[in-house]
Design an enzyme around this catalytic site. Structure first.
Site, PDB file in Angstrom:
ATOM      1  N   LYS A   9       0.818  -1.224   0.000  1.00 28.25           N
ATOM      2  CA  LYS A   9       0.000   0.000   0.000  1.00 28.25           C
ATOM      3  C   LYS A   9       0.852   1.275   0.000  1.00 28.25           C
ATOM      4  O   LYS A   9       2.064   1.220   0.243  1.00 28.25           O
ATOM      5  CB  LYS A   9      -0.928  -0.023   1.215  1.00 28.25           C
ATOM      6  CG  LYS A   9      -1.918  -1.195   1.203  1.00 28.25           C
ATOM      7  CD  LYS A   9      -2.956  -1.024   2.303  1.00 28.25           C
ATOM      8  CE  LYS A   9      -3.944  -2.180   2.288  1.00 28.25           C
ATOM      9  NZ  LYS A   9      -5.041  -1.970   3.248  1.00 28.25           N
ATOM     10  N   TYR A  49     -12.589  -2.849  -3.807  1.00 31.28           N
ATOM     11  CA  TYR A  49     -13.062  -2.974  -2.429  1.00 31.28           C
ATOM     12  C   TYR A  49     -14.594  -2.944  -2.329  1.00 31.28           C
ATOM     13  O   TYR A  49     -15.128  -2.638  -1.270  1.00 31.28           O
ATOM     14  CB  TYR A  49     -12.457  -1.868  -1.564  1.00 31.28           C
ATOM     15  CG  TYR A  49     -11.026  -2.146  -1.130  1.00 31.28           C
ATOM     16  CD1 TYR A  49     -10.727  -3.221  -0.301  1.00 31.28           C
ATOM     17  CD2 TYR A  49      -9.977  -1.319  -1.522  1.00 31.28           C
ATOM     18  CE1 TYR A  49      -9.433  -3.474   0.125  1.00 31.28           C
ATOM     19  CE2 TYR A  49      -8.669  -1.570  -1.104  1.00 31.28           C
ATOM     20  CZ  TYR A  49      -8.411  -2.659  -0.268  1.00 31.28           C
ATOM     21  OH  TYR A  49      -7.125  -2.913   0.153  1.00 31.28           O
ATOM     22  N   THR A  91      -4.991  -7.150  10.663  1.00 23.63           N
ATOM     23  CA  THR A  91      -5.339  -5.920   9.922  1.00 23.63           C
ATOM     24  C   THR A  91      -4.900  -4.670  10.679  1.00 23.63           C
ATOM     25  O   THR A  91      -4.340  -3.740  10.092  1.00 23.63           O
ATOM     26  CB  THR A  91      -6.876  -5.862   9.690  1.00 23.63           C
ATOM     27  OG1 THR A  91      -7.279  -7.078   9.058  1.00 23.63           O
ATOM     28  CG2 THR A  91      -7.270  -4.685   8.836  1.00 23.63           C
ATOM     29  N   ASN A 112      -1.981   0.266   6.521  1.00 20.83           N
ATOM     30  CA  ASN A 112      -1.509  -0.969   7.155  1.00 20.83           C
ATOM     31  C   ASN A 112      -0.583  -1.792   6.248  1.00 20.83           C
ATOM     32  O   ASN A 112      -0.565  -3.018   6.305  1.00 20.83           O
ATOM     33  CB  ASN A 112      -2.687  -1.795   7.700  1.00 20.83           C
ATOM     34  CG  ASN A 112      -3.615  -2.298   6.628  1.00 20.83           C
ATOM     35  OD1 ASN A 112      -3.537  -1.866   5.484  1.00 20.83           O
ATOM     36  ND2 ASN A 112      -4.493  -3.210   6.983  1.00 20.83           N
ATOM     37  N   HIS A 115      -2.161  -5.434   1.607  1.00 21.59           N
ATOM     38  CA  HIS A 115      -3.442  -6.142   1.490  1.00 21.59           C
ATOM     39  C   HIS A 115      -3.127  -7.544   1.006  1.00 21.59           C
ATOM     40  O   HIS A 115      -2.214  -7.727   0.192  1.00 21.59           O
ATOM     41  CB  HIS A 115      -4.361  -5.454   0.464  1.00 21.59           C
ATOM     42  CG  HIS A 115      -5.499  -6.347   0.030  1.00 21.59           C
ATOM     43  ND1 HIS A 115      -6.655  -6.465   0.756  1.00 21.59           N
ATOM     44  CD2 HIS A 115      -5.615  -7.209  -1.006  1.00 21.59           C
ATOM     45  CE1 HIS A 115      -7.451  -7.355   0.160  1.00 21.59           C
ATOM     46  NE2 HIS A 115      -6.830  -7.818  -0.912  1.00 21.59           N
ATOM     47  N   GLU A 126      -9.514 -11.513  -7.348  1.00 18.53           N
ATOM     48  CA  GLU A 126      -8.580 -10.380  -7.308  1.00 18.53           C
ATOM     49  C   GLU A 126      -7.485 -10.516  -8.369  1.00 18.53           C
ATOM     50  O   GLU A 126      -7.062  -9.516  -8.955  1.00 18.53           O
ATOM     51  CB  GLU A 126      -7.990 -10.256  -5.896  1.00 18.53           C
ATOM     52  CG  GLU A 126      -9.049  -9.848  -4.884  1.00 18.53           C
ATOM     53  CD  GLU A 126      -8.572  -9.755  -3.436  1.00 18.53           C
ATOM     54  OE1 GLU A 126      -9.407  -9.453  -2.583  1.00 18.53           O
ATOM     55  OE2 GLU A 126      -7.381  -9.971  -3.165  1.00 18.53           O
TER      56      GLU A 126
END
Ligand code: CMP
Length: 136
Positions: A9, A49, A91, A112, A115, A126
């Site tokens: 991320k 998402y 998470t 965080n 993913h 995905e």
């Protein structure tokens, strides 16, 4: 053999730790079979998402995921989905076990670091979303 998606991320790409995170996957026996550094559009983040659409953090999550570059990869190996989740940790980085990617690199529940797909079924979806050329 199983495949899963990893997204490094914006907080982690900004910290210059793409290589360190990928090394954790490789050291655990996962093979990187596809990868790209990209910046998600609002549309891509929103669609990716979509399962969280009704959650209060959906807007913030999509905003965050488009705030900087992300590195998306497909990891392959035995039990890849579960192994990737174990390497990532919880998470919320405050709850993440010591030595996990989130414990070591994440700042908050939104920022965080990574993913990872949460099931084999979602991994397939995905992978198809970001790497349609790999879809089986
Ligand atoms: P990720 O694995 O990318 O899947 C959904 C993301 O929503 C999750 O990681 C978190 O970064 C983000 N998120 C933000 N707020 C929350 C929250 N309160 N509970 C769960 N996930 C959250």
């Amino acid at each position: 053999m199983e495949r899963t998606i990893s997204i490094i991320k914006p907080d982690a790409t900004a910290k210059n730790v793409i290589g360190k995170i990928l090394t954790r996957f490789e050291d655990a026996g996962l093979k990187i079979v596809a990868g790209k550094l990209t910046r998600l559009t609002k549309e891509q983040a929103g669609a990716f998402y979509e399962v969280h659409k009704e959650r209060p953090f959906y807007g913030e999550l999509c905003e965050y995921m488009t705030s900087g570059p992300v590195f998306i990869s497909v990891l392959e190996g035995n039990d890849a989905v579960a192994l990737n989740r174990k390497l990532m940790g919880a998470t919320d980085p405050k709850q993440a076990e010591k030595g996990t990617i989130r414990a070591d690199f994440a700042d908050s529940i939104s920022a965080n670091a990574v993913h990872g797909s949460d099931s084999k079924e979602n991994a397939e979806k995905e992978i198809k979303f970001f790497f349609p050329e790999l879809a089986q």
